[in-house]
Design a protein around this motif. Structure first.
Motif, mmCIF file in Angstrom:
data_model
loop_
_atom_site.group_PDB
_atom_site.id
_atom_site.type_symbol
_atom_site.label_atom_id
_atom_site.label_comp_id
_atom_site.label_asym_id
_atom_site.label_seq_id
_atom_site.Cartn_x
_atom_site.Cartn_y
_atom_site.Cartn_z
ATOM 1 N N PRO A 131 0.805 -1.232 0.000
ATOM 2 C CA PRO A 131 0.000 0.000 0.000
ATOM 3 C C PRO A 131 0.834 1.276 0.000
ATOM 4 O O PRO A 131 0.379 2.314 -0.497
ATOM 5 C CB PRO A 131 -0.838 -0.124 1.271
ATOM 6 N N TYR A 132 2.047 1.226 0.561
ATOM 7 C CA TYR A 132 2.902 2.412 0.557
ATOM 8 C C TYR A 132 3.174 2.872 -0.869
ATOM 9 O O TYR A 132 3.276 4.073 -1.137
ATOM 10 C CB TYR A 132 4.219 2.096 1.269
ATOM 11 N N HIS A 133 3.302 1.946 -1.791
ATOM 12 C CA HIS A 133 3.682 2.271 -3.158
ATOM 13 C C HIS A 133 2.499 2.636 -4.045
ATOM 14 O O HIS A 133 2.675 3.351 -5.038
ATOM 15 C CB HIS A 133 4.422 1.081 -3.783
ATOM 16 N N VAL A 134 1.302 2.158 -3.719
ATOM 17 C CA VAL A 134 0.169 2.382 -4.621
ATOM 18 C C VAL A 134 -0.819 3.419 -4.100
ATOM 19 O O VAL A 134 -1.664 3.898 -4.861
ATOM 20 C CB VAL A 134 -0.573 1.052 -4.897
ATOM 21 N N VAL A 135 -0.736 3.788 -2.830
ATOM 22 C CA VAL A 135 -1.652 4.788 -2.267
ATOM 23 C C VAL A 135 -0.841 5.989 -1.796
ATOM 24 O O VAL A 135 -0.077 5.898 -0.842
ATOM 25 C CB VAL A 135 -2.467 4.214 -1.092
ATOM 26 N N LYS A 136 -1.001 7.104 -2.487
ATOM 27 C CA LYS A 136 -0.297 8.331 -2.118
ATOM 28 C C LYS A 136 -1.251 9.477 -1.790
ATOM 29 O O LYS A 136 -0.806 10.593 -1.517
ATOM 30 C CB LYS A 136 0.656 8.747 -3.243
ATOM 31 N N SER A 137 -2.552 9.201 -1.829
ATOM 32 C CA SER A 137 -3.547 10.198 -1.423
ATOM 33 C C SER A 137 -4.702 9.486 -0.739
ATOM 34 O O SER A 137 -5.144 8.420 -1.195
ATOM 35 C CB SER A 137 -4.067 10.999 -2.620
ATOM 36 N N LEU A 138 -5.176 10.067 0.343
ATOM 37 C CA LEU A 138 -6.298 9.521 1.112
ATOM 38 C C LEU A 138 -7.351 10.610 1.258
ATOM 39 O O LEU A 138 -7.087 11.687 1.789
ATOM 40 C CB LEU A 138 -5.817 9.068 2.496
ATOM 41 N N ARG A 139 -8.533 10.335 0.762
ATOM 42 C CA ARG A 139 -9.646 11.297 0.836
ATOM 43 C C ARG A 139 -10.546 10.962 2.018
ATOM 44 O O ARG A 139 -10.918 9.798 2.218
ATOM 45 C CB ARG A 139 -10.447 11.259 -0.462
ATOM 46 N N THR A 140 -10.896 11.981 2.791
ATOM 47 C CA THR A 140 -11.818 11.820 3.915
ATOM 48 C C THR A 140 -12.886 12.902 3.834
ATOM 49 O O THR A 140 -12.565 14.095 3.870
ATOM 50 C CB THR A 140 -11.070 11.923 5.261
ATOM 51 N N ASP A 141 -14.145 12.491 3.715
ATOM 52 C CA ASP A 141 -15.265 13.432 3.671
ATOM 53 C C ASP A 141 -15.862 13.560 5.075
ATOM 54 O O ASP A 141 -16.188 12.549 5.712
ATOM 55 C CB ASP A 141 -16.349 12.936 2.715
ATOM 56 N N VAL A 142 -15.982 14.785 5.556
ATOM 57 C CA VAL A 142 -16.518 15.020 6.899
ATOM 58 C C VAL A 142 -17.696 15.985 6.813
ATOM 59 O O VAL A 142 -17.805 16.788 5.881
ATOM 60 C CB VAL A 142 -15.431 15.593 7.845
ATOM 61 N N ARG A 143 -18.546 15.884 7.810
ATOM 62 C CA ARG A 143 -19.715 16.766 7.848
ATOM 63 C C ARG A 143 -19.452 17.918 8.814
ATOM 64 O O ARG A 143 -19.032 17.723 9.951
ATOM 65 C CB ARG A 143 -20.958 15.995 8.295
ATOM 66 N N VAL A 144 -19.703 19.121 8.309
ATOM 67 C CA VAL A 144 -19.610 20.331 9.119
ATOM 68 C C VAL A 144 -20.951 21.047 9.008
ATOM 69 O O VAL A 144 -21.263 21.642 7.973
ATOM 70 C CB VAL A 144 -18.465 21.251 8.652
#
Length: 382
Positions: free
Chosen positions: A231-244
């Motif tokens: 996963p270190y090599h294939v995932v370089k962005s992590l999206r997190t959707d939050v409610r405000v």
């Protein structure tokens, strides 16, 4: 009889002036050609990745030196002595013209934050969110965990975007410190993808990791399935959707691959194998990030270690799509990373969509725990 006196030699001084003028013009023209080439090739040709590592400040310093060298100092000194110079400054105007042209073309490359010189009024009202992004450098591998967690908690951020949740032993090593993370940050949701760790005390309603495995394989850069910590090599962005309130915001935690391996001598062919391959990987990961942003209807914040400076064409592409948060800083030349004690580089960035107003942006001292400074931003929902 009329005495005949030998005339003083004039050819040699004139020749020296011509040579100096030719040298100044050549250097100025060469620098202008370099700037044009940089604008055309940065982010488009793998070999130019080697050039991208130069300190952005050079794009200001070199034209300034050329302009100084093109000042008619000899004529000014003569006037100060009350002597009128009959010798025109040879070729100085061409040098000035070339230097000014190079400076104008490279104004977006120098890493200068002019907004710090003329700070505007802060937006009215309290900020809605505090966000911290930090490349922690191998998650407590060489640091005191008590110091590390105390430092993080001290920000009291609503969202933490942390990179390098891993250790290293001749390569990336997966770790599991989640029980400690949850005990140190009660009330936060913890999201992990590879080396990326996001903490949110706001309700998480969606998101996911941007896995580039298929795209890398399609370009011939596949990562073997059995490689350690894939996963270190294939995932370089992590999206997190939050409610405000009644809105949903998307936070992108990113850490782009490095360009070079500075442990290898540039006099060997192996040195250039690294930027050739890494350039391809960076293009795939950044394209995946841009595609996800293009299809995301939410207000977004993208932050992390891009391993790219203000000189990079890759940063310029993001600036063209999102707002660079730099104007909210109070630093004229912000720097987040130092090499051999020289704080001349900024590798860490924050970008937002227009709906988010950055009211403050700081690069905080890392207290000896990382080679990157921590980014702290406060936001208002516009």
């Amino acid at each position: 009889m009329t005495a005949v006196l030998d005339a003083p030699p004039i050819a040699a001084p004139a020749a020296r002036r011509v040579r100096r003028s030719w040298l100044r013009r050549s250097v100025a023209a060469g620098w202008l050609v370099f700037v044009v080439a940089h604008l055309a090739l940065s982010g488009r040709w793998w070999l130019w990745s080697v050039v991208d590592i130069i300190p952005p400040l050079l794009f200001l310093v070199v034209p300034a030196v050329l302009l100084t060298a093109a000042l008619p100092m000899g004529a000014w000194a003569a006037r100060l002595r009350g002597v009128r110079s009959r010798r025109p400054a040879v070729g100085l105007w061409q040098v000035r013209l070339l230097a000014v042209a190079a400076l104008l073309l490279s104004h977006g490359l120098v890493g200068i934050n002019p907004a710090a010189l003329w700070p505007g009024a802060a937006p009215a009202g309290p900020p809605d969110l505090r966000v911290v992004s930090w490349n922690v450098e191998f998650w407590t591998q060489t640091d005191d965990p008590e110091h590390f967690y105390s430092y993080l908690r001290g920000f009291d951020a609503d969202v933490y975007l942390l990179q390098e949740y891993l250790h290293t032993e001749d390569g990336p090593v997966e770790i599991d410190d989640l029980s400690r993370v949850r005990s140190e940050f009660p009330g936060y949701q913890v999201i992990v993808a590879g080396e990326l760790l996001t903490l949110s005390r706001l309700p998480v309603v969606g998101g996911g990791r941007l896995d580039a495995g298929d795209r890398l394989a399609a370009t011939g850069l596949a990562v073997p399935a059995d490689i350690a910590f894939r996963p270190y090599h294939v995932v370089k962005s992590l999206r997190t959707d939050v409610r405000v309130g009644d809105r949903v915001l998307s936070f992108y935690n990113t850490h782009q691959p490095v360009h070079l391996d500075t442990r290898i001598s540039p006099l060997t062919g192996a040195f250039y194998d690294v930027p050739r391959e890494q350039f391809g990987r960076r293009q795939v990961h950044l394209e995946l990030l841009r595609d996800d942003l293009a299809g995301n209807p939410n207000p977004v914040l993208v932050a992390g270690d891009f391993n790219a400076t203000a000189t990079s064409g890759e940063v310029a592409v993001l600036k063209s799509r999102l707002r660079d948060a730099t104007p909210a800083m109070d630093s004229v030349y912000p720097s987040s990373w130092a090499f051999r004690g020289l704080p001349l580089w900024r590798l860490d960035w924050v970008f937002t969509s227009p709906e988010l107003v950055v009211t403050r942006y700081l690069l905080r001292d890392q207290e000896g725990m990382s080679d990157h400074r921590a980014q702290e931003v406060t936001l208002r929902l516009g």
